[in-house]
Write a protein that holds these residues in place. Structure first.
Motif, PDB file in Angstrom:
ATOM      1  N   ARG A  33     -12.731 -26.237  53.008  1.00  0.00           N
ATOM      2  CA  ARG A  33     -12.778 -26.496  54.450  1.00  0.00           C
ATOM      3  C   ARG A  33     -13.383 -27.878  54.692  1.00  0.00           C
ATOM      4  N   HIS A  34     -13.015 -28.460  55.829  1.00  0.00           N
ATOM      5  CA  HIS A  34     -13.552 -29.788  56.133  1.00  0.00           C
ATOM      6  C   HIS A  34     -15.047 -29.734  56.416  1.00  0.00           C
ATOM      7  N   ASP A  35     -15.543 -28.591  56.915  1.00  0.00           N
ATOM      8  CA  ASP A  35     -16.951 -28.512  57.301  1.00  0.00           C
ATOM      9  C   ASP A  35     -17.898 -28.480  56.099  1.00  0.00           C
ATOM     10  N   ASN A  36     -17.386 -28.132  54.912  1.00  0.00           N
ATOM     11  CA  ASN A  36     -18.281 -28.058  53.747  1.00  0.00           C
ATOM     12  C   ASN A  36     -17.907 -29.064  52.661  1.00  0.00           C
ATOM     13  N   ALA A  37     -17.134 -30.087  53.021  1.00  0.00           N
ATOM     14  CA  ALA A  37     -16.711 -31.082  52.028  1.00  0.00           C
ATOM     15  C   ALA A  37     -17.921 -31.777  51.396  1.00  0.00           C
TER      16      ALA A  37
END
Length: 216
Positions: A33-37
């Motif tokens: 996910r982009h939020d945990n990159a």
């Protein structure tokens, strides 16, 4: 990860129509996910010199804060009092019938960390930590199931197919499977599973053959 899926597809499959990459094909799709990159990639970036030390340390501190808060909430029990149930009904979720942990409450789609703060004597204020804690709670059951699937895939990758295997000798293997396996010559059972037209029954036949003839 998606580029890796594409390369694997192009190597192990014939492409006779415009190629479309679906995110569902990536084994770890729920974690990509982009939020945990930053949580997933900072350590790798720092190790090869792309990330400055101050950012690396900041992300490590964030990771520790997330884990500490999740541990705290897994041990923080909410009892089914009238006050608690009135609050949950007001939020739009079912009242409690028995004690649950904060993490179990956060699994509910209607419930957010902010809505439960009133029940917590030591709530945190860091929005970055709160976001990851909420997502970890809501995705937890799905991620565990996904990791079990990945473990199965990893075991399949280890099960190698002999280079001289004669697929025509394998009973219960479909004619289509014999033709495609003989032509593509996959190196592992996992590669065979990704060939279009190879069914679960074909894979079962391969597993049984390997067990009987190659001590798989």
């Amino acid at each position: 990860s998606y580029i890796g899926v594409m390369i694997d597809d192009l190597i192990t499959k014939s492409v006779d129509e415009p190629y479309r990459l679906l995110t569902s094909r990536a084994e770890y799709r729920l974690l990509l996910r982009h939020d945990n990159a930053h949580l997933r990639l900072t350590e790798k970036g720092y190790r090869i010199g792309l990330i400055p030390r101050w950012f690396y340390e900041r992300v490590q501190a964030l990771r520790n804060s997330i884990q500490n808060e999740l541990t705290r909430l897994r041990n923080l029990v909410v009892k089914p009092t009238q006050y608690v149930n009135d609050l949950l009904v007001q939020i739009g979720t079912a009242p409690l019938r028995q004690p649950v942990t904060f993490v179990q409450l956060l699994k509910r789609q209607q419930v957010s960390y902010a809505q439960l703060k009133i029940l917590d004597q030591n709530p945190i204020e860091d929005s970055d930590v709160i976001l990851q804690v909420e997502l970890a709670a809501k995705y937890e059951d799905y991620v565990e199931k996904m990791l079990e699937e990945v473990k199965t895939i990893e075991n399949m990758k280890k099960l190698r197919l002999p280079i001289d295997i004669n697929y025509r000798e394998i009973s219960n293997l479909s004619t289509e499977a014999v033709e495609k396996l003989s032509r593509i010559k996959p190196e592992t059972l996992y590669e065979a599973s990704k060939i279009p037209g190879i069914t679960p029954s074909d894979l079962a036949a391969l597993v049984n053959y390997l067990k009987d003839n190659h001590n798989a």
